[in-house]
Design a protein around this motif. Structure first.
Motif, PDB file in Angstrom:
ATOM      1  N   PHE A 193       2.340  -7.917  -2.748  1.00  0.00           N
ATOM      2  CA  PHE A 193       1.329  -7.212  -3.529  1.00  0.00           C
ATOM      3  C   PHE A 193       0.389  -8.210  -4.190  1.00  0.00           C
ATOM      4  O   PHE A 193       0.817  -9.256  -4.669  1.00  0.00           O
ATOM      5  N   LYS A 244      -3.489  -4.974  -2.020  1.00  0.00           N
ATOM      6  CA  LYS A 244      -2.385  -4.068  -2.319  1.00  0.00           C
ATOM      7  C   LYS A 244      -1.978  -4.147  -3.789  1.00  0.00           C
ATOM      8  O   LYS A 244      -1.833  -5.231  -4.342  1.00  0.00           O
ATOM      9  N   ARG A 277       1.019   1.338  -4.537  1.00  0.00           N
ATOM     10  CA  ARG A 277       2.348   1.937  -4.451  1.00  0.00           C
ATOM     11  C   ARG A 277       2.880   2.123  -5.865  1.00  0.00           C
ATOM     12  O   ARG A 277       2.899   1.169  -6.657  1.00  0.00           O
ATOM     13  N   SER A 316      -4.957  -0.037  -1.728  1.00  0.00           N
ATOM     14  CA  SER A 316      -3.732   0.747  -1.599  1.00  0.00           C
ATOM     15  C   SER A 316      -2.851   0.416  -2.796  1.00  0.00           C
ATOM     16  O   SER A 316      -2.767  -0.742  -3.221  1.00  0.00           O
ATOM     17  N   ALA A 354      -7.934  -3.116  -5.626  1.00  0.00           N
ATOM     18  CA  ALA A 354      -6.853  -2.539  -4.825  1.00  0.00           C
ATOM     19  C   ALA A 354      -7.381  -1.419  -3.934  1.00  0.00           C
ATOM     20  O   ALA A 354      -8.123  -0.551  -4.386  1.00  0.00           O
TER      21      ALA A 354
END
Length: 118
Positions: free
Chosen positions: A35, A2, A66, A64, A62
């Motif tokens: 993360f 993440k 955000r 995903s 990564a």
């Protein structure tokens, strides 16, 4: 894996951009359990750009990412520009989840919290 990217406007003043980088590092210290890779980006006038920051996190592994727009209001960058880059990157990396969070000014209870700080 993440990723998280704090996205700020960027400034011609180096000190302002350094302030954002330092703020991002402080913010990340409380997010390390959620993360794996964290960074910051600027919309204009400074580096790294949002597109470059997304690319860097994907190269780092990564799957995903955000994005958090560090903007107080729904100006052009929040409404048009950032979503446009997100859409381009989603097309470029269809196997990566890229999420654009609400901007700072839209966070629930932000105004109340700020009022208490002042």
């Amino acid at each position: 894996m993440k990723g998280f990217i704090l996205v700020a406007h960027g400034s011609r003043r180096v000190a302002a951009n350094e302030e954002i980088a330092q703020f991002a590092q402080s913010l990340f210290s409380g997010m390390s359990t959620r993360f794996d890779v964290m960074g910051h980006a600027f919309w204009e006038l400074a580096e790294p750009s949002l597109a470059d920051a997304i690319d860097q996190q994907i190269v780092a592994g990564a799957t995903s990412i955000r994005l958090f727009p560090y903007f107080l209001a729904q100006g052009r960058h929040v409404v048009n520009d950032l979503p446009s880059v997100v859409e381009q990157k989603r097309e470029q990396y269809p196997n990566v989840s890229i999420t654009l969070s609400p901007h700072l000014g839209a966070l629930p209870h932000f105004a109340h919290w700020l009022g208490e700080q002042l």
